[in-house]
Design a protein around this motif. Structure first.
Motif, PDB file in Angstrom:
ATOM      1  N   GLU A   1      -5.658  -9.762 -10.016  1.00 40.09           N
ATOM      2  CA  GLU A   1      -5.508  -8.392 -10.493  1.00 40.09           C
ATOM      3  C   GLU A   1      -6.645  -7.476 -10.035  1.00 40.09           C
ATOM      4  O   GLU A   1      -6.600  -6.268 -10.253  1.00 40.09           O
ATOM      5  N   ALA A   2      -7.677  -8.072  -9.413  1.00 39.34           N
ATOM      6  CA  ALA A   2      -8.774  -7.238  -8.895  1.00 39.34           C
ATOM      7  C   ALA A   2      -8.345  -6.438  -7.671  1.00 39.34           C
ATOM      8  O   ALA A   2      -9.041  -5.499  -7.256  1.00 39.34           O
ATOM      9  N   TYR A   3      -7.233  -6.816  -7.052  1.00 37.27           N
ATOM     10  CA  TYR A   3      -6.712  -6.008  -5.938  1.00 37.27           C
ATOM     11  C   TYR A   3      -5.997  -4.799  -6.537  1.00 37.27           C
ATOM     12  O   TYR A   3      -4.976  -4.931  -7.209  1.00 37.27           O
ATOM     13  N   LEU A   4      -6.571  -3.618  -6.296  1.00 38.08           N
ATOM     14  CA  LEU A   4      -6.062  -2.388  -6.905  1.00 38.08           C
ATOM     15  C   LEU A   4      -4.956  -1.800  -6.039  1.00 38.08           C
ATOM     16  O   LEU A   4      -5.163  -1.490  -4.868  1.00 38.08           O
ATOM     17  N   THR A   5      -3.777  -1.640  -6.624  1.00 38.75           N
ATOM     18  CA  THR A   5      -2.661  -1.034  -5.891  1.00 38.75           C
ATOM     19  C   THR A   5      -2.738   0.492  -5.992  1.00 38.75           C
ATOM     20  O   THR A   5      -3.212   1.042  -6.982  1.00 38.75           O
ATOM     21  N   VAL A   6      -2.273   1.139  -4.971  1.00 39.92           N
ATOM     22  CA  VAL A   6      -2.358   2.608  -4.904  1.00 39.92           C
ATOM     23  C   VAL A   6      -1.422   3.237  -5.921  1.00 39.92           C
ATOM     24  O   VAL A   6      -1.715   4.286  -6.491  1.00 39.92           O
ATOM     25  N   GLU A   7      -0.294   2.571  -6.126  1.00 44.44           N
ATOM     26  CA  GLU A   7       0.740   3.176  -6.962  1.00 44.44           C
ATOM     27  C   GLU A   7       0.240   3.574  -8.333  1.00 44.44           C
ATOM     28  O   GLU A   7       0.552   4.647  -8.842  1.00 44.44           O
ATOM     29  N   PHE A   8      -0.559   2.726  -8.958  1.00 48.55           N
ATOM     30  CA  PHE A   8      -1.042   3.021 -10.311  1.00 48.55           C
ATOM     31  C   PHE A   8      -1.888   4.294 -10.315  1.00 48.55           C
ATOM     32  O   PHE A   8      -1.731   5.167 -11.174  1.00 48.55           O
ATOM     33  N   PHE A   9      -2.787   4.404  -9.350  1.00 48.41           N
ATOM     34  CA  PHE A   9      -3.703   5.548  -9.343  1.00 48.41           C
ATOM     35  C   PHE A   9      -3.019   6.835  -8.881  1.00 48.41           C
ATOM     36  O   PHE A   9      -3.484   7.924  -9.195  1.00 48.41           O
ATOM     37  N   ARG A  10      -1.931   6.711  -8.093  1.00 45.03           N
ATOM     38  CA  ARG A  10      -1.190   7.917  -7.717  1.00 45.03           C
ATOM     39  C   ARG A  10      -0.564   8.589  -8.932  1.00 45.03           C
ATOM     40  O   ARG A  10      -0.396   9.799  -8.968  1.00 45.03           O
TER      41      ARG A  10
END
Length: 661
Positions: free
Chosen positions: A528-537
């Motif tokens: 889960e440490a790999y941050l996906t762009v979708e959440f922050f968009r």
């Protein structure tokens, strides 16, 4: 109706089987006892009451040990068998089954040559000592009542030593003679009030307890011996019989030493039931005097002398027909026959019930281990499969315990997540510190991306503790289920070595499953440490900016955002918190799945796989060691088998007698 000989002989055979197989009414082994259900006649009396003389008069043989103090120190089961007149009379002990003691009236030296004639013809022997050895080896027929007396004393000493201790283990003596009736009597140690030298003070109470253990039984007929030259109110035998048989329905009173009463006195008040009434008539006995014993007066002659005494006595002539040892023996034999006949149905019912109980217990204990290595391997594998079935029942809900795993997932894991210190971790002060450290010497320009990553990675690390704790908690539950399953696998209880081997192998497998579960759950957190762009968009940008309340114009006024103010850091904390919450919600579902997959599922599928591989590598000679039994269980099986053999033997004996109403 079965004959008297058949009835009493039946009880004699069952009694001998009881003693041979270790049942003499002792409850110490927690086993059912047949001995206590058999009708018996117990001879009870104080020391010097004439008890031994009464028995010798009934037998018409001078065969009991004599002396001062406590002579009878073990119960003597005296079984009398009437044979045809003119037949050779002899005695046999149960502990010497093939040895006959013969010719009661002769002494050993005078009868010995006639016992050896067969073998002196077969062997050219000149030495007398050698002739005696040949006799002992080839012709086990011992002659003389003195030898019977000596064997009783020697067998007593073999059990109790020469310390004058007492023992409840009976001696069985069978006498075959035309001068007896079919009868069985149990001669018990004489009741005493004082211990003699060499005996513990407790011997007085010990003797009373032993006598009580016989006369307390409802199947016991009490032959209470009392001397006529003492007050009947002080009789030890009558005092005891009053306590255990207050109605007198099991007690026969015998009055001895009538010829030794003071001149001018008699015992009619007792014999006619006025002094102390019993349901059966009192019987008077006149024993041989000490002078008669010293002169070795023949017992048959003593019987005749006793008959003449009663017939010629002015006090007792009217009672002569029911006085004397001959009448007493017939009376007891007839009564014992009646009691046996009445009790046979209840004894049969008890035997059948106990056989069922013993067979059921033996089924639970299991059969003895086979000596064949192939059979031993099969037994080991069957026991492992039995354990595995019980273990799976615990996990699947057939038995209690598996629900504790769900309790870990449903209660402990969410509670642990709620206790994580994210409020403190995402405080403005800590966020500012982490972001500043991530920026290094060059502050961020627009968004602190490195700060975000550090905050997320460090925040996710908090989930590792609950994840590992979940793995450990489930491991503890599984270990406990292994322990319980071993204890609940009935066939496995008798093999402590195999139990330990299975427990060791199962726990080693669970350790491997735990390590696999720990690695898997930690990987889930790390991923889960790999941050996906979708959440922050989807996150609102610059939430502190204000749009609206501007005057209508062709150009909007520029909005100023403080990238280093507290409001900005609160926005970062809020964004990270939302991401961590999202991950936490997912981990609440993923961690249990990983634990079940790596630990529970593997435990169900392959808990003993490595153990089976190890078994396959063992030498055939090592299988027996794994099947070493618990000594207590081994002893219990042997005890149950012996007791079952006794009850089946008794059943066969009863079935062999034809009963008619």
């Amino acid at each position: 109706m079965a004959s008297m000989e058949g009835l009493i002989g039946l009880m004699n055979r069952i009694q001998r089987a009881c003693t041979a197989l270790g049942d003499h009414g002792d409850h110490g082994a927690d086993l059912p006892t047949l001995w206590e259900s058999l009708p018996t006649i117990a001879v009870v009396g104080g020391q010097s009451s004439g008890k031994s003389s009464v028995l010798e008069s009934i037998v018409a043989k001078d065969f009991l040990p004599r002396g001062s103090g406590i002579v009878t120190r073990r119960p003597l089961v005296l079984q009398l068998h009437q044979i045809e007149k003119g037949a050779h009379e002899y005695a046999e002990f149960l502990h010497l089954p093939k040895t006959r003691f013969s010719d009661f009236g002769a002494n050993f030296k005078s009868i010995l040559p006639s016992c050896t004639f067969t073998y002196t013809l077969s062997f050219a022997i000149s030495e007398p000592s050698t002739k005696l050895i040949v006799t002992a080896l080839f012709f086990p027929l011992y002659c003389g009542a003195a030898l019977v007396r000596q064997e009783i004393a020697d067998e007593t000493d073999r059990m109790t030593g020469k310390t004058k201790q007492i023992s409840p283990v009976p001696i069985h003596l069978s006498i075959y003679s035309p001068n007896v009736v079919n009868l069985t009597l149990i001669d018990l140690p004489g009741l005493t009030k004082v211990a003699v030298e060499g005996q513990p003070e407790s011997v007085v109470q010990d003797i009373e307890n032993m006598v009580r253990s016989y006369v307390d039984k409802p199947n016991c007929i009490i032959l209470a011996i009392s001397p006529a030259n003492q007050d009947i109110a002080t009789s030890d035998a009558i005092k005891l019989s009053k306590e255990v048989d207050p109605s007198g329905e099991r007690t026969f009173g015998v009055l001895t030493k009538l010829d030794l009463m003071d001149k001018g006195t008699n015992a009619l008040d007792v014999l006619e039931g006025r002094a102390y009434r019993l349901q059966f008539p009192w019987v008077g006995i006149v024993n041989r005097s000490q002078a008669d014993i010293n002169r070795k007066v023949d017992m048959i002659a003593a019987r005749e002398k006793e008959r003449e005494y009663f017939e010629s006595s002015p006090d007792y002539a009217h009672l002569a027909s029911r006085m004397g040892s001959v009448y007493l023996a017939k009376l007891l034999s007839q009564h014992l026959e009646a009691v046996i006949k009445a009790r046979i149905p209840s004894i049969t019912s008890l035997i059948n019930k106990t056989i069922d109980e013993l067979e059921s217990e033996l089924d639970t204990i299991g059969k003895a281990v086979a000596a064949d290595p192939g059979a031993q391997l099969y037994t080991i594998l069957e026991l492992c499969r039995a354990f595995d079935r019980v273990f799976k029942e615990h996990l699947d809900g057939g038995r209690s315990g598996g629900d504790k795993i769900y309790g870990v997932f449903d209660n402990k894991l969410p509670a642990a997540f709620r206790k994580l210190p994210f409020d403190r971790y995402l405080s403005v002060q800590n966020v500012k510190k982490v972001v500043s450290e991530a920026d290094g010497y060059q502050p961020h320009l627009i968004a602190p991306e490195q700060g975000y990553r550090r905050l997320v990675e460090a925040g996710l690390a908090y989930f590792k503790g609950p994840a590992e704790a979940t793995v450990d908690a489930v491991h503890v539950v599984l270990r406990d289920l292994v322990r319980k399953s071993i204890g609940e696998t009935e066939p496995l209880r008798r093999f402590p070595t195999l139990q330990a081997a299975i427990a060791t192998a199962a726990n080693e497998a669970l350790e491997n499953f735990r390590e696999d579960g720990r690695c898997t759950t930690l990987r889930l957190v790390d991923m889960e440490a790999y941050l996906t762009v979708e959440f922050f968009r989807k996150l609102p940008q610059d939430p502190d900016s204000k749009v609206g309340n501007h005057p209508a114009s062709s150009e909007a006024a520029p909005v100023t955002v403080d990238r280093y103010g507290d409001g900005h850091y609160r926005t970062i904390a809020s964004n990270v918190s939302q991401y961590i919450k999202m991950v936490g919600d997912e981990l609440l579902h993923k961690i249990p799945k990983a634990v079940v997959h790596c630990q529970v599922r593997e435990a169900k599928k392959s808990l003993l796989n490595h153990f089976y591989v190890q078994i396959g590598k063992k030498e055939a000679s090592q299988f027996g060691h794994l099947l070493d039994e618990d000594p207590a269980m081994l002893e219990r099986r042997q005890q149950c088998w012996k007791r079952l053999e006794l009850y089946k033997s008794a059943r066969d004996e009863i079935d062999s007698v034809a009963w008619t109403r």
